[in-house]
Design an enzyme around this catalytic site. Structure first.
Site, PDB file in Angstrom:
ATOM      1  N   GLU A 117       0.845  -1.203   0.000  1.00 22.36           N
ATOM      2  CA  GLU A 117       0.000   0.000   0.000  1.00 22.36           C
ATOM      3  C   GLU A 117       0.879   1.252   0.000  1.00 22.36           C
ATOM      4  OE1 GLU A 117      -3.028  -0.642  -0.568  1.00 22.36           O
ATOM      5  OE2 GLU A 117      -3.558  -2.510   0.440  1.00 22.36           O
TER       6      GLU A 117
ATOM      7  N   GLY B  80     -10.347  -0.604   2.944  1.00 27.82           N
ATOM      8  CA  GLY B  80     -11.417  -1.582   2.918  1.00 27.82           C
ATOM      9  C   GLY B  80     -11.179  -2.612   1.839  1.00 27.82           C
TER      10      GLY B  80
ATOM     11  N   CYS C 183     -17.621  -1.106 -18.226  1.00 24.83           N
ATOM     12  CA  CYS C 183     -18.513  -1.137 -17.057  1.00 24.83           C
ATOM     13  C   CYS C 183     -18.426   0.156 -16.247  1.00 24.83           C
ATOM     14  CB  CYS C 183     -18.195  -2.346 -16.187  1.00 24.83           C
ATOM     15  SG  CYS C 183     -18.637  -3.913 -16.981  1.00 24.83           S
TER      16      CYS C 183
END
EC number: 2.7.1.21
Length: 185
Positions: free
Chosen positions: A92, A170, A182
């Site tokens: 991250e 999350g 999409c």
């Protein structure tokens, strides 16, 4: 060229991709290889990542206990001395505003391996990634299949709720990844 040849002292490697693409799995694979070569590895985890207390992928793969030293920190400047370390692995990476600090560790001949998101839920690159990118010796992009149509390569992180906070840790309860078709629907 094999991965281990790319992971040389003094280099910065960057793995990018959308959520759920396997970036943390790739980092664990790198740690396993470095461990076999008897390299001392430090895994740095951001305190902003409140998802798990362990180092774990979305699919449940975990680092073994005591496999490497794990440091949780809000900023890389708070990590302290890494003199006995051969490799620094950061998951991250987009969470660290001072990610450019990795240049100093690379100058100290450490192997630096970073993994981070290719873009935010707003489809904008995170500035820490933008700032470190020119110094990366090797960049890998990991994609995944669209979670809506299951047909196309997904490169967009889409938040399921209306929260506009840039950093909101999350998993699949908050995010999906989707393809360009999409995303436009």
């Amino acid at each position: 060229m094999s991965l281990i040849r790319k992971l040389k002292p003094g280099t910065i490697s960057l793995v990018l991709g959308p959520m759920f693409a396997g970036k943390t799995t790739f980092l664990i694979h790198c740690i396993n290889m470095l461990e076999r070569l008897e390299k001392k590895v430090v895994f740095i985890k951001s305190t902003k990542n409140t998802r798990d207390k362990t180092i774990q992928t979305h699919s449940g793969i975990q680092l073994r206990p005591n496999q490497c030293k794990i440091i949780e920190s809000a900023q890389l400047s708070d990590v302290g001395s890494l003199t006995d370390t051969h490799a620094v692995v950061i998951d991250e990476a987009h969470f660290f505003d001072d990610l450019i600090r990795c240049r100093t560790w690379a100058d100290e001949k450490k192997i630096i391996i970073l993994a981070g998101l290719n873009a935010s839920f707003e489809q904008k690159m995170f500035q820490p990634i933008v700032r470190i990118f020119p110094y990366c010796n090797w960049v890998k992009y990991i994609g995944r299949t669209c979670m809506k149509c299951n047909r196309h390569n997904a490169c967009f992180n889409v938040r399921k709720n209306a929260d506009k906070t840039l950093i909101l840790a999350g998993g699949s309860e908050l995010y999906i990844t989707c393809c360009n078709n999409c995303l436009k629907k």
